[in-house]
Design an enzyme around this catalytic site. Structure first.
Site, PDB file in Angstrom:
ATOM      1  CG  ASP A  39      15.277   0.830  -6.671  1.00 50.06           C
ATOM      2  OD1 ASP A  39      16.380   0.590  -6.134  1.00 50.06           O
ATOM      3  OD2 ASP A  39      15.119   0.929  -7.893  1.00 50.06           O
ATOM      4  CG  HIS A 243       2.885 -10.319  20.082  1.00 50.16           C
ATOM      5  ND1 HIS A 243       4.183 -10.306  20.534  1.00 50.16           N
ATOM      6  CD2 HIS A 243       2.190  -9.552  20.958  1.00 50.16           C
ATOM      7  CE1 HIS A 243       4.262  -9.554  21.626  1.00 50.16           C
ATOM      8  NE2 HIS A 243       3.072  -9.095  21.906  1.00 50.16           N
ATOM      9  CG  ASP A 260      -3.142  -4.771  21.141  1.00 47.72           C
ATOM     10  OD1 ASP A 260      -2.955  -3.537  21.062  1.00 47.72           O
ATOM     11  OD2 ASP A 260      -2.471  -5.513  21.897  1.00 47.72           O
ATOM     12  CG  ASP A 271      -0.777  -0.730  23.405  1.00 44.03           C
ATOM     13  OD1 ASP A 271      -1.534  -1.421  22.712  1.00 44.03           O
ATOM     14  OD2 ASP A 271       0.147  -1.196  24.109  1.00 44.03           O
ATOM     15  CG  HIS A 350      -0.168 -10.583  28.667  1.00 44.48           C
ATOM     16  ND1 HIS A 350      -0.738  -9.531  29.355  1.00 44.48           N
ATOM     17  CD2 HIS A 350      -1.165 -11.103  27.898  1.00 44.48           C
ATOM     18  CE1 HIS A 350      -1.999  -9.412  28.995  1.00 44.48           C
ATOM     19  NE2 HIS A 350      -2.303 -10.359  28.125  1.00 44.48           N
ATOM     20  CG  HIS A 354       3.648  -2.033  27.803  1.00 44.94           C
ATOM     21  ND1 HIS A 354       3.516  -0.880  27.072  1.00 44.94           N
ATOM     22  CD2 HIS A 354       2.705  -2.885  27.302  1.00 44.94           C
ATOM     23  CE1 HIS A 354       2.553  -1.039  26.165  1.00 44.94           C
ATOM     24  NE2 HIS A 354       2.032  -2.249  26.282  1.00 44.94           N
ATOM     25  CG  HIS A 361       6.275  -2.880  24.492  1.00 49.11           C
ATOM     26  ND1 HIS A 361       6.539  -4.150  24.058  1.00 49.11           N
ATOM     27  CD2 HIS A 361       4.923  -2.792  24.560  1.00 49.11           C
ATOM     28  CE1 HIS A 361       5.384  -4.796  23.861  1.00 49.11           C
ATOM     29  NE2 HIS A 361       4.401  -3.989  24.152  1.00 49.11           N
ATOM     30  CD  GLU A 384      -1.014  -4.624  27.488  1.00 50.42           C
ATOM     31  OE1 GLU A 384      -1.340  -5.432  26.592  1.00 50.42           O
ATOM     32  OE2 GLU A 384      -0.097  -3.806  27.360  1.00 50.42           O
ATOM     33  CE1 TYR A 388      -5.325 -12.696  25.251  1.00 50.25           C
ATOM     34  CE2 TYR A 388      -4.119 -13.096  27.302  1.00 50.25           C
ATOM     35  CZ  TYR A 388      -4.572 -12.224  26.334  1.00 50.25           C
ATOM     36  OH  TYR A 388      -4.292 -10.876  26.439  1.00 50.25           O
ATOM     37  NE  ARG A 406      -3.927  -7.470  24.503  1.00 50.86           N
ATOM     38  CZ  ARG A 406      -3.679  -8.438  23.645  1.00 50.86           C
ATOM     39  NH1 ARG A 406      -3.670  -9.692  24.060  1.00 50.86           N
ATOM     40  NH2 ARG A 406      -3.457  -8.191  22.366  1.00 50.86           N
ATOM     41  CD  GLU A 408      -2.861  -2.464  25.435  1.00 44.37           C
ATOM     42  OE1 GLU A 408      -3.161  -3.042  24.382  1.00 44.37           O
ATOM     43  OE2 GLU A 408      -1.696  -2.255  25.807  1.00 44.37           O
TER      44      GLU A 408
HETATM   45  N1  GLY Z   1       0.284  -3.905  21.385  1.00 39.96           N
HETATM   46  C1  GLY Z   1       1.333  -4.396  22.148  1.00 39.96           C
HETATM   47  C2  GLY Z   1       0.969  -4.474  23.550  1.00 39.96           C
HETATM   48  O1  GLY Z   1      -0.181  -4.407  23.888  1.00 39.96           O
HETATM   49  O2  GLY Z   1       1.816  -4.539  24.395  1.00 39.96           O
HETATM   50 MN    MN Z   2       0.202  -2.828  25.402  1.00 40.07          MN
HETATM   51 MN    MN Z   3      -1.726  -3.457  22.863  1.00 44.78          MN
END
Ligand code: GLY
Ligand code: MN
Ligand code: MN
Length: 444
Positions: A39, A243, A260, A271, A350, A354, A361, A384, A388, A406, A408
């Site tokens: 529920d 992630h 993050d 972000d 990466h 984005h 995203h 970003e 790593y 990272r 960002e």
């Molecule tokens: N938090 C997801 C990214 O940095 O793309």
């Molecule tokens: Mn991002």
């Molecule tokens: Mn991020």
């Protein structure tokens, strides 16, 4: 609360209708309620496209745009008022509210949609919809079309063309208006404050989730309903899991912690990533990697301006990171060859960013006609870069292993370059160490 003004939704609908072919209709459903378990429902989040065109916050609604329709171009199907349901679940706009508060020209109960919508579609040549993203709605749409087809012998004219709405709508969403930038600045401000709070609260012996709680506190206090995505609080070697969302490990002196996280305001995301030492002081190796990532980010900012293409910022980060890794002895060889052979991908796997907007995203094409998109005023994106070093990387000296960094930030393209929305959270080694030291002095 800062939010998108009602008038802007009307402007968006008009702008979309101006781009639709003559004698066409656009049909878009609200997001469905998602069940968490039995529920219990997930917190409701409106579909971004639906929200973009309506600002209407309820589920069980369908938006219809009919350019040129004499009796009104904007029709909203939505739930009826219902005293008993509203007592349990909260107020509903109803059809009156849809017209009065949300600018609909006409509104009907959602329960009548099967009877009414085929009549609206009939005679229109072309249907715009979000084909493929909501199979159940696609099925309904075909049922409504088949109702019209079944009456073809009576002279009913079914539409012949079905077009994905995404192309027009997502291109519009890519260019942020002044009102959108204002909301995104607010989301960024609150998120920056949350990162500052987490840095100040950080102590060895706490858990990753302790810092997540500090973030959530600032998000909610700032009026955000929820984070824009699952917050990543990754200490020590967890920072190398891109992630990571478990957020339950203990914070240890000597480790870095990568956060993050960003909140959402009026369906606009922020972000931000920062990486700081649990102890309040970076080790020599951590500092070397951190400052390399920071230099890569600075190089990327310099490549974000009108007439520069989407990939230039990424290319700048790749060059700085590759050269820096060679200098630190983590990569060996000629920089151009290492870039061509993508050697950096063992450490930087990466992209540099984005699009950012209603979806973290965000929508919008990255290439046009096979070429990288050229940046224009109002486009919002993240910057970003990261490095790593896998805990089990046998190709590097032990002292480097398990370091993940990272950094960002969120930017909007301006006439002369870009505006950084997330400047409210410290970034240099000196700034972060000073902030953390001051918090510890105060607490002592
Ligand atoms: N938090 C997801 C990214 O940095 O793309
Ligand atoms: Mn991002
Ligand atoms: Mn991020």
């Amino acid at each position: 609360m800062i939010h998108i003004p009602k008038s802007e939704y009307g402007r968006r609908r008009k702008a979309l209708m101006a781009q639709m072919e003559p004698n066409s209709i656009a049909i878009l459903p609200a997001a469905a309620v998602a069940i968490r378990n039995r529920d219990v429902e997930h917190v409701y989040r409106q579909d971004s496209d639906f929200q973009y065109l309506s600002g209407f916050p309820e589920p069980q609604a369908v938006l219809v745009l009919m350019p040129g329709r004499v009796h009104g171009e904007y029709i909203l199907f939505c739930r009826e008022r219902n005293a008993e349901r509203e007592l349990w679940d909260g107020l509903r706009a109803g059809q009156e509210g849809a017209i009065r508060d949300f600018g609909a020209d006409d509104a009907f109960p959602i329960t009548d949609i099967d009877d009414i919508l085929p009549g609206l579609i009939e005679g229109r040549d072309r249907v715009y919809s979000a084909m493929g993203s909501n199979p159940e709605f696609d099925r309904h749409l075909m049922e409504w079309i088949n109702v019209i087809r079944s009456k073809a012998n009576l002279g009913a004219q079914p539409p012949n063309e079905f077009v994905a709405l995404d192309h027009l709508l997502h291109d519009m969403r890519l260019y942020k208006s002044a009102a959108e930038v204002k909301v995104m600045r607010e989301a960024a401000r609150i998120s920056a404050q949350a990162h500052v709070r987490a840095m100040q609260a950080c102590r060895a012996g706490l858990h990753e989730f302790s810092l997540e709680a500090e973030l959530d506190y600032e998000f909610r206090k700032g009026g955000a309903k929820m984070p824009a995505y699952g917050s990543i609080v990754a200490a020590g070697r967890n920072s190398c899991i891109l992630h990571y969302q478990q957020n339950d490990a203990v914070l240890k002196d000597g480790d870095l912690v990568l956060i993050d996280a960003g909140c959402e305001i009026d369906c606009y995301a922020s972000d931000i990533t920062r990486t700081f030492p649990v102890s309040g002081k970076y080790s020599a190796e951590q500092k070397a990697i951190y400052e390399l990532v920071l230099a890569a980010q600075e190089a990327a900012f310099a490549e974000i301006a009108p007439n520069k293409h989407w990939n230039q910022a990424h290319e700048a980060t790749v060059r700085v990171i590759t050269a820096g890794l060679v200098k630190l002895g983590l990569l060996q060889g000629d920089i151009d060859e290492l870039i061509a052979g993508e050697a950096y991908k063992a450490f930087y796997m990466h992209r540099a960013g984005h699009w950012l907007g209603m979806d973290v995203h965000d929508v919008g094409e990255y290439k046009v006609g096979g070429e990288w998109r050229v940046l224009e005023v109002g486009m919002a994106l993240t910057v970003e870069p990261g490095i790593y070093i896998a805990p089990d990387n046998q190709n590097v000296a032990k002292k480097w292993r398990g370091i993940g960094v990272r950094i960002e930030d969120d930017v909007v393209v301006t006439k002369t370059g870009c505006e950084v929305l997330t400047g409210g959270v410290p970034k240099t080694v000196a700034e972060i160490e000073a902030l953390m030291a001051a918090a510890r002095t105060r607490a002592a």
